[in-house]
Scaffold this active site. Sequence first.
Site, PDB file in Angstrom:
ATOM      1  N   HIS A   1       0.827  -1.206   0.000  1.00 10.05           N
ATOM      2  CA  HIS A   1       0.000   0.000   0.000  1.00 10.05           C
ATOM      3  C   HIS A   1       0.857   1.249   0.000  1.00 10.05           C
ATOM      4  O   HIS A   1       1.951   1.261   0.572  1.00 10.05           O
ATOM      5  CB  HIS A   1      -0.999   0.003   1.154  1.00 10.05           C
ATOM      6  CG  HIS A   1      -0.397   0.145   2.523  1.00 10.05           C
ATOM      7  ND1 HIS A   1      -0.208   1.360   3.133  1.00 10.05           N
ATOM      8  CD2 HIS A   1       0.044  -0.788   3.407  1.00 10.05           C
ATOM      9  CE1 HIS A   1       0.308   1.177   4.347  1.00 10.05           C
ATOM     10  NE2 HIS A   1       0.472  -0.114   4.533  1.00 10.05           N
TER      11      HIS A   1
ATOM     12  N   ASP B   1      -0.627   4.466   0.662  1.00  8.05           N
ATOM     13  CA  ASP B   1      -1.146   5.521   1.541  1.00  8.05           C
ATOM     14  C   ASP B   1      -0.360   5.480   2.848  1.00  8.05           C
ATOM     15  O   ASP B   1       0.245   4.461   3.192  1.00  8.05           O
ATOM     16  CB  ASP B   1      -2.648   5.334   1.812  1.00  8.05           C
ATOM     17  CG  ASP B   1      -2.963   3.976   2.437  1.00  8.05           C
ATOM     18  OD1 ASP B   1      -2.450   2.950   1.939  1.00  8.05           O
ATOM     19  OD2 ASP B   1      -3.708   3.932   3.440  1.00  8.05           O
TER      20      ASP B   1
ATOM     21  N   GLU C   1      -5.153   1.404   2.970  1.00 11.27           N
ATOM     22  CA  GLU C   1      -4.855   0.403   3.994  1.00 11.27           C
ATOM     23  C   GLU C   1      -4.967   1.000   5.384  1.00 11.27           C
ATOM     24  O   GLU C   1      -5.449   0.360   6.314  1.00 11.27           O
ATOM     25  CB  GLU C   1      -3.440  -0.167   3.779  1.00 11.27           C
ATOM     26  CG  GLU C   1      -3.148  -1.425   4.603  1.00 11.27           C
ATOM     27  CD  GLU C   1      -2.676  -1.158   6.020  1.00 11.27           C
ATOM     28  OE1 GLU C   1      -2.750  -2.071   6.855  1.00 11.27           O
ATOM     29  OE2 GLU C   1      -2.235  -0.021   6.315  1.00 11.27           O
TER      30      GLU C   1
ATOM     31  N   ASP D   1       4.302  -5.935   4.642  1.00 14.72           N
ATOM     32  CA  ASP D   1       3.751  -4.830   5.436  1.00 14.72           C
ATOM     33  C   ASP D   1       3.770  -5.156   6.920  1.00 14.72           C
ATOM     34  O   ASP D   1       2.935  -4.687   7.681  1.00 14.72           O
ATOM     35  CB  ASP D   1       2.308  -4.560   4.961  1.00 14.72           C
ATOM     36  CG  ASP D   1       1.745  -3.265   5.532  1.00 14.72           C
ATOM     37  OD1 ASP D   1       2.537  -2.376   5.901  1.00 14.72           O
ATOM     38  OD2 ASP D   1       0.516  -3.148   5.627  1.00 14.72           O
TER      39      ASP D   1
HETATM   40 ZN   LIG Z   1       1.005  -0.824   6.472  1.00 11.46          ZN
END
Ligand SMILES: [Zn+2]
Length: 469
Positions: free
Chosen positions: A84, A86, A149, A173
């Site tokens: 992600h 963002d 996310e 992540d």
């Molecule tokens: Zn993250």
Amino acid sequence: MWKEKVKEYETDIINDLKGLLSIESVRDDNEISSDNPVGPGPRKALDYMYEIAERDGFDTHDVEHIAGRIEAGEGEDVMGILCHVDVVPAGDGWDTNPFDPVVTEDKIIARGTLDDKGPTIAAYYAVKILNDMKVNWKKRIHIIIGTDEESDWKCTERYFKTEEMPTLGFAPDAEFPAIHGEKGISTFDVVQNEKAEDKDEPEYELISFTSGQRYNMVPDEAIGKLAVKENMTDVIQKFEQFLSEHNLNGESIVDSGVLVLKAYGKAVHGMDPSIGVNAGLYLLHFLAQLGLDKTAENFTQFSEQYLFNSHFGEKMGMKFHTDVMGDVTTNIGIISYDNQNGGQFGINLRYPQGFEFEEAMTRFKGEIQELGFSIALGKNQTPHYVDKNDPFVQTLVKTYRNQTGDQTEPYTIGGGTYARNLDKGVAFGAMFNDSEDLMHQKNEYITKKQLFNATSIYLEALYALCVEE
Ligand SMILES: [Zn+2]
């Protein structure tokens, strides 16, 4: 050999990462449109990823500007890499501009370096390097990029509505070696439906009660307001005694005839409430011994019977444990009551694979109905689990071990990672056990060593999983 390969690309990796970090890709609900489904920043970061991919000769596929993918490889099966772009807002107290990346001798400092722009670029370069090597692919690769996310996962929700689910995949992540299981996470409210009549006028009436704001946090403050007919000092004394007996901080204030009691606890994440101190449940525990008006009495008794001092669902009849994923946990994150409407408890219940959630809730619902309480179910995310002995997980872990020598086993957690969006997905890096975790905090940074080592691990893993020998 893989580390050597990555060395050739170090400058490019840093430059592309700097470009991505310079975009303030924070969700902005004031600027939402069909062109910018979660605001212009996240959209710009998504487009940026398409740009570098197209520059490098990859195909891209956009899904309504909220998510998309970069495509590589060939074959029947799809390996998904879920990233992600963002980020959470910068917050205060930075030593540098959070959206003007600073590159020092050994690290890069900016919002998103760890979560998740650094790992995104690392994974991207692993694919790019293999592509530049003109390897013989046996799988297709989808680098799936989300832009929401950090808020509602609208990106993956939208993406998987129409797009192909990868056969297997990972989300860079979280942490190495790998997170292969995540508990089911549900939130629900237990609501008091009935007001009870008092035969005689009660000595103490609970006017209102509030504690906590979030389902997934243990509340560290609780406030109860009481109408006390007489013996005010008596109640205050009892309260002082209660606080010292339970080793709690608190205070009592008399405010125009109303007694305000405050208790303080210890806030921790709701995935492990047993290590916190729930201020709300403690204050209700005190009030339960006081002899309140009947409606409040029913409310405090409910807490005593089902919730107080019960972090593992035991009082709700939901105690359950597996050796792989641990215990059911119950966090009472939000408690509210007022003398007009009665009260409610906001509960965050997490459970391992194998726990019969629907069945347990149905039984519990039936039991508390007789006491005048009902359940309003919020959200239920089922557990996410991939066997750690699955060859896919074993390959990821072997790669990590090859390059680090660290023998830590893959593990499961009570929280949720982005990987649970994939049918068969695990969280794989990019935090190492010696990385300083400044995700969502000021002065977030990634070391160059971490960035390049992660790239190299992803490279070896993708080679092992997606390339014909
Ligand atoms: Zn993250």
